[in-house]
Design a protein around this motif. Structure first.
Motif, PDB file in Angstrom:
ATOM      1  N   MET A   1      67.305  65.314 -82.234  1.00 30.01           N
ATOM      2  CA  MET A   1      67.698  64.381 -83.189  1.00 30.01           C
ATOM      3  C   MET A   1      68.767  65.195 -84.162  1.00 30.01           C
ATOM      4  O   MET A   1      68.250  66.304 -84.708  1.00 30.01           O
ATOM      5  N   LEU A   2      70.049  64.637 -84.144  1.00 28.62           N
ATOM      6  CA  LEU A   2      71.103  65.536 -85.115  1.00 28.62           C
ATOM      7  C   LEU A   2      70.734  65.098 -86.579  1.00 28.62           C
ATOM      8  O   LEU A   2      70.472  64.190 -86.803  1.00 28.62           O
ATOM      9  N   ASP A   3      71.096  66.235 -87.468  1.00 28.87           N
ATOM     10  CA  ASP A   3      71.001  65.987 -88.868  1.00 28.87           C
ATOM     11  C   ASP A   3      72.338  65.855 -89.334  1.00 28.87           C
ATOM     12  O   ASP A   3      73.323  66.296 -88.911  1.00 28.87           O
ATOM     13  N   ALA A   4      72.416  64.694 -90.334  1.00 30.61           N
ATOM     14  CA  ALA A   4      73.876  64.587 -90.701  1.00 30.61           C
ATOM     15  C   ALA A   4      73.750  64.684 -92.255  1.00 30.61           C
ATOM     16  O   ALA A   4      72.724  64.299 -93.030  1.00 30.61           O
ATOM     17  N   VAL A   5      74.740  65.648 -92.838  1.00 23.15           N
ATOM     18  CA  VAL A   5      74.570  65.543 -94.101  1.00 23.15           C
ATOM     19  C   VAL A   5      76.062  65.600 -94.644  1.00 23.15           C
ATOM     20  O   VAL A   5      77.121  65.740 -94.099  1.00 23.15           O
ATOM     21  N   MET A   6      76.215  64.903 -95.844  1.00 27.71           N
ATOM     22  CA  MET A   6      77.577  64.968 -96.454  1.00 27.71           C
ATOM     23  C   MET A   6      77.923  66.138 -97.282  1.00 27.71           C
ATOM     24  O   MET A   6      77.013  66.703 -98.118  1.00 27.71           O
ATOM     25  N   VAL A   7      79.242  66.670 -97.008  1.00 28.25           N
ATOM     26  CA  VAL A   7      79.906  68.061 -97.720  1.00 28.25           C
ATOM     27  C   VAL A   7      80.844  67.773 -98.119  1.00 28.25           C
ATOM     28  O   VAL A   7      81.808  66.541 -97.760  1.00 28.25           O
ATOM     29  N   THR A   8      81.484  68.531 -99.363  1.00 30.03           N
ATOM     30  CA  THR A   8      82.675  68.292 -99.810  1.00 30.03           C
ATOM     31  C   THR A   8      83.458  69.507 -99.219  1.00 30.03           C
ATOM     32  O   THR A   8      83.010  70.386 -99.644  1.00 30.03           O
ATOM     33  N   CYS A   9      84.692  69.086 -98.986  1.00 28.59           N
ATOM     34  CA  CYS A   9      85.626  70.546 -98.356  1.00 28.59           C
ATOM     35  C   CYS A   9      86.015  70.919 -99.778  1.00 28.59           C
ATOM     36  O   CYS A   9      86.396  70.491-100.708  1.00 28.59           O
ATOM     37  N   PRO A  10      85.682  72.452 -99.654  1.00 28.94           N
ATOM     38  CA  PRO A  10      86.397  73.235-100.771  1.00 28.94           C
ATOM     39  C   PRO A  10      87.832  73.345-100.920  1.00 28.94           C
ATOM     40  O   PRO A  10      88.289  74.130-101.943  1.00 28.94           O
ATOM     41  N   TRP A  11      88.486  73.035 -99.993  1.00 25.59           N
ATOM     42  CA  TRP A  11      90.079  72.998 -99.809  1.00 25.59           C
ATOM     43  C   TRP A  11      90.330  71.692-100.311  1.00 25.59           C
ATOM     44  O   TRP A  11      91.335  71.832-101.304  1.00 25.59           O
ATOM     45  N   CYS A  12      90.310  70.418 -99.758  1.00 25.94           N
ATOM     46  CA  CYS A  12      90.962  69.518 -99.984  1.00 25.94           C
ATOM     47  C   CYS A  12      89.896  68.249-100.996  1.00 25.94           C
ATOM     48  O   CYS A  12      90.708  67.362-101.401  1.00 25.94           O
ATOM     49  N   PHE A  13      88.735  68.765-101.192  1.00 25.40           N
ATOM     50  CA  PHE A  13      87.792  68.205-101.929  1.00 25.40           C
ATOM     51  C   PHE A  13      87.369  66.556-101.345  1.00 25.40           C
ATOM     52  O   PHE A  13      86.688  65.901-101.989  1.00 25.40           O
ATOM     53  N   GLU A  14      87.786  66.503-100.154  1.00 25.34           N
ATOM     54  CA  GLU A  14      87.310  65.183 -99.440  1.00 25.34           C
ATOM     55  C   GLU A  14      85.818  65.301 -98.843  1.00 25.34           C
ATOM     56  O   GLU A  14      85.389  66.592 -98.482  1.00 25.34           O
ATOM     57  N   THR A  15      85.452  64.196 -98.886  1.00 22.13           N
ATOM     58  CA  THR A  15      83.838  64.245 -98.403  1.00 22.13           C
ATOM     59  C   THR A  15      83.716  63.767 -96.887  1.00 22.13           C
ATOM     60  O   THR A  15      84.428  62.929 -96.467  1.00 22.13           O
ATOM     61  N   VAL A  16      82.968  64.821 -96.165  1.00 23.82           N
ATOM     62  CA  VAL A  16      83.070  64.637 -94.935  1.00 23.82           C
ATOM     63  C   VAL A  16      81.527  64.751 -94.289  1.00 23.82           C
ATOM     64  O   VAL A  16      80.676  65.390 -94.874  1.00 23.82           O
ATOM     65  N   GLU A  17      81.178  63.691 -93.215  1.00 25.73           N
ATOM     66  CA  GLU A  17      79.922  63.962 -92.715  1.00 25.73           C
ATOM     67  C   GLU A  17      79.849  65.174 -91.672  1.00 25.73           C
ATOM     68  O   GLU A  17      80.760  65.245 -90.967  1.00 25.73           O
ATOM     69  N   LEU A  18      79.066  65.985 -91.928  1.00 27.53           N
ATOM     70  CA  LEU A  18      78.613  67.126 -90.961  1.00 27.53           C
ATOM     71  C   LEU A  18      77.297  67.189 -90.398  1.00 27.53           C
ATOM     72  O   LEU A  18      76.393  66.889 -90.829  1.00 27.53           O
ATOM     73  N   THR A  19      77.348  66.914 -88.945  1.00 20.24           N
ATOM     74  CA  THR A  19      76.282  66.762 -87.974  1.00 20.24           C
ATOM     75  C   THR A  19      75.746  68.333 -87.735  1.00 20.24           C
ATOM     76  O   THR A  19      76.612  69.075 -87.455  1.00 20.24           O
ATOM     77  N   VAL A  20      74.494  68.437 -87.924  1.00 16.34           N
ATOM     78  CA  VAL A  20      73.904  69.772 -87.578  1.00 16.34           C
ATOM     79  C   VAL A  20      72.758  69.831 -86.396  1.00 16.34           C
ATOM     80  O   VAL A  20      72.051  68.723 -86.594  1.00 16.34           O
ATOM     81  N   GLU A  21      73.003  70.042 -85.586  1.00 14.00           N
ATOM     82  CA  GLU A  21      71.841  70.339 -84.281  1.00 14.00           C
ATOM     83  C   GLU A  21      70.456  70.818 -84.774  1.00 14.00           C
ATOM     84  O   GLU A  21      70.636  71.835 -85.653  1.00 14.00           O
ATOM     85  N   PRO A  22      69.301  70.496 -84.255  1.00 15.15           N
ATOM     86  CA  PRO A  22      68.258  70.751 -85.208  1.00 15.15           C
ATOM     87  C   PRO A  22      67.685  72.462 -84.923  1.00 15.15           C
ATOM     88  O   PRO A  22      66.969  72.726 -85.648  1.00 15.15           O
ATOM     89  N   ASP A  23      68.239  73.020 -83.825  1.00 10.40           N
ATOM     90  CA  ASP A  23      68.141  74.380 -83.706  1.00 10.40           C
ATOM     91  C   ASP A  23      69.136  75.326 -84.444  1.00 10.40           C
ATOM     92  O   ASP A  23      68.970  76.419 -84.320  1.00 10.40           O
ATOM     93  N   VAL A  24      70.239  74.739 -85.231  1.00 11.27           N
ATOM     94  CA  VAL A  24      70.913  75.609 -85.750  1.00 11.27           C
ATOM     95  C   VAL A  24      70.666  75.930 -87.176  1.00 11.27           C
ATOM     96  O   VAL A  24      70.217  75.397 -87.902  1.00 11.27           O
ATOM     97  N   GLU A  25      70.844  77.451 -87.460  1.00 18.79           N
ATOM     98  CA  GLU A  25      70.601  78.015 -88.623  1.00 18.79           C
ATOM     99  C   GLU A  25      71.418  79.267 -88.743  1.00 18.79           C
ATOM    100  O   GLU A  25      71.855  79.845 -87.804  1.00 18.79           O
TER     101      GLU A  25
END
Length: 64
Positions: A1-25
């Motif tokens: 199952m993918l993890d979804a987190v909301m992050v804020t772009c440090p360039w344009c300051f838009e909030t974007v959903e970022l999906t992360v695979e469970p084995d990624v670190e």
């Protein structure tokens, strides 16, 4: 199952959903979906005091 987190772009300051695979670190570079500037994404997984899995995602500017 993918993890979804909301992050804020440090360039344009838009909030974007970022999906992360469970084995990624670790650290990777990804472009913003809105402004296309590069991010340095740091992904850390661990456990809290109750044994629940935690996911910490930090996004900074990546300078080309």
């Amino acid at each position: 199952m993918l993890d979804a987190v909301m992050v804020t772009c440090p360039w344009c300051f838009e909030t974007v959903e970022l999906t992360v695979e469970p084995d990624v670190e670790g650290e990777l570079v990804q472009d913003c979906e809105v402004c296309c500037h590069p991010w340095r994404v740091r992904i850390h997984r661990g456990e809290d005091d109750d044994g629940e899995e935690t996911l910490v995602v930090d996004v900074d500017r990546e300078h080309p």
